[in-house]
Design an enzyme around this catalytic site. Structure first.
Site, PDB file in Angstrom:
ATOM      1  N   VAL A 254      -3.991 -10.840  -6.553  1.00 27.06           N
ATOM      2  CA  VAL A 254      -3.113 -10.897  -7.732  1.00 27.06           C
ATOM      3  C   VAL A 254      -2.048  -9.801  -7.615  1.00 27.06           C
ATOM      4  CG1 VAL A 254      -3.076 -10.416 -10.225  1.00 27.06           C
ATOM      5  CG2 VAL A 254      -4.812 -11.926  -9.277  1.00 27.06           C
TER       6      VAL A 254
ATOM      7  N   ASP B 131       0.811  -1.229   0.000  1.00 27.01           N
ATOM      8  CA  ASP B 131       0.000   0.000   0.000  1.00 27.01           C
ATOM      9  C   ASP B 131       0.844   1.280   0.000  1.00 27.01           C
ATOM     10  OD1 ASP B 131      -2.165  -1.646   0.082  1.00 27.01           O
ATOM     11  OD2 ASP B 131      -2.834  -1.097   2.084  1.00 27.01           O
TER      12      ASP B 131
HETATM   13  O1  F6P Z   1      -1.973  -4.026   3.864  1.00 26.69           O
HETATM   14  C1  F6P Z   1      -1.820  -4.516   2.595  1.00 26.69           C
HETATM   15  C2  F6P Z   1      -3.119  -5.091   2.085  1.00 26.69           C
HETATM   16  O2  F6P Z   1      -2.827  -5.614   0.813  1.00 26.69           O
HETATM   17  C3  F6P Z   1      -4.285  -4.106   2.033  1.00 26.69           C
HETATM   18  O3  F6P Z   1      -4.315  -3.303   0.908  1.00 26.69           O
HETATM   19  C4  F6P Z   1      -5.463  -5.038   2.100  1.00 26.69           C
HETATM   20  O4  F6P Z   1      -6.588  -4.407   2.676  1.00 26.69           O
HETATM   21  C5  F6P Z   1      -4.985  -6.129   2.976  1.00 26.69           C
HETATM   22  O5  F6P Z   1      -3.581  -6.155   2.877  1.00 26.69           O
HETATM   23  C6  F6P Z   1      -5.582  -7.475   2.602  1.00 26.69           C
HETATM   24  O6  F6P Z   1      -4.964  -8.451   3.322  1.00 26.69           O
HETATM   25  P1  F6P Z   1      -5.396  -9.987   3.412  1.00 26.69           P
HETATM   26  O7  F6P Z   1      -4.251 -10.744   2.893  1.00 26.69           O
HETATM   27  O8  F6P Z   1      -5.614 -10.242   4.851  1.00 26.69           O
HETATM   28  O9  F6P Z   1      -6.608 -10.165   2.585  1.00 26.69           O
END
Ligand code: F6P
Length: 349
Positions: free
Chosen positions: A280, A134
């Site tokens: 992805v 992010d």
């Molecule tokens: O913090 C990075 C991130 O990719 C966010 O953008 C997203 O909300 C979250 O991780 C999703 O994580 P998970 O692997 O728990 O679905």
């Protein structure tokens, strides 16, 4: 706090939170740099969880060979928060001591490094490496993984452009970005998106439809709308897939793209489709930029440990890798610069 080189014999390394392309280059660089000084390296499996369950793996030349190009993390990861249950933090500290570690390198985002900040206060020798696709950590210009995610999202937008144009459709692309819209903004600019919606600015659906209709009036009968998963409507909540929260209190996001797509189709009458890029964006090989940044971060983290310079986080500032204090300030959020978003807006419509 400074110790002489000879006092560091054994160093632990872990990766916590969401995985990210570039983690393996960091693990490889840390290991190679420490081994060069005769320091033993212990990989801790699955983030903070491995320190609670004592799951470790020795890292040597062969275990970090052939991983620079691989996504994910050879150590595994988890979103374990050792400060959630009162009995866990003392257990973690006892295991750290029992393993005979002189220091620990923690690679993670806001949550993992937030735990590291607490452990430093408890007297542990920790060095942090910032990680998140992010790119929303303050105190570093970039985190590795972000460049890969932006390139994946940009390629998806490129591909959606040709099919959107052929079918005269509106394509909504949902990308990651919980609190900050860096991926959406950068991939949107690079991919020539017609609208970019981010968590930092509430969505005005009337405005979105107005921009799309204006495009149609001037002959552009297709549009690409990029939306970050954490974006929300004016006075609305974030759209969550389910209410269940992880150990750090985050809900599982997802669904804003579909909601938005339905609203656009209903209001404009133009056929609207949604593509959710999801994980992805986090999978597969890191870009050259992320491999190099991960390598530079790893070398610097190892050198801080060798110098006994603990309680620090490595950081990219300009083109220099520097050390900053690993404290609460280091793990605060970096949202999209309004001026940068303003520039992206110039190309809306
Ligand atoms: O913090 C990075 C991130 O990719 C966010 O953008 C997203 O909300 C979250 O991780 C999703 O994580 P998970 O692997 O728990 O679905």
């Amino acid at each position: 706090m400074s110790v002489s080189k000879s006092r560091v014999h054994k160093v632990g390394i872990l990766t916590g939170g969401g995985d990210c392309p570039g983690l393996n280059p960091v693990i490889r660089a840390v290991t190679r740099r420490l081994l060069a000084d005769g320091v033993q390296v212990t990989g801790i499996k699955n983030g903070w969880k491995g320190l609670l369950t004592n799951e470790t793996v020795p890292l040597d030349f062969s275990s970090v060979s052939g991983i620079v190009h691989r996504g994910g993390t050879i150590l595994g990861t988890s979103r374990t928060n050792p400060y959630k249950k009162p009995e866990d933090a003392p257990k973690l500290l006892a295991n750290y001591n029992a393993l005979g570690l002189d220091a620990l390198i923690a690679i993670g985002g806001e949550d993992t490094l937030g735990v590291a900040v607490k452990l430093i206060k408890e007297g542990l020798n920790v060095v942090g490496v910032p990680k998140t696709i992010d790119n929303d950590l303050s105190n570093t210009d970039y985190t590795f993984g972000f460049d890969t995610a932006v390139n994946i999202a940009m390629e998806a937008i490129d591909r959606l452009h040709t099919t959107a144009e052929s079918h005269h459709r509106i394509m909504v692309v949902e990308v990651m970005g919980r609190h900050a819209g860096w991926i959406a903004t950068c991939a949107g600019i690079a991919g020539g998106a017609d609208i970019i919606l981010i968590p930092e600015e509430a969505i005005d659906i009337d405005e979105v439809c107005h921009v799309i209709e204006k495009r149609h009036k001037r002959g552009k009968d297709f549009s690409i709308v990029v939306v970050a998963e954490g974006a929300r409507f004016k006075n609305g909540p974030m759209v969550a897939r389910e209410d269940k929260k992880d150990a750090f209190g985050h809900v599982r996001l997802g669904g804003i793209g579909q909601t938005l797509s339905n609203m656009i189709e209903e209001r404009t009458g133009f056929e609207t489709r949604v593509t959710v890029l999801g994980h992805v964006q986090r999978g597969g090989s890191p870009t050259a930029f992320d491999r190099i940044l991960g390598t530079r971060f790893g070398i610097k983290a190892a050198e801080l440990v060798l110098a006994g310079d603990f309680g620090k986080m490595v950081s990219l500032q300009g083109n220099q890798i520097v050390a900053v204090a690993l404290d609460q300030q280091a793990v605060t959020m970096k949202t999209v610069d309004p001026e940068f978003y303003q520039m992206a807006k110039l190309f809306f419509g």
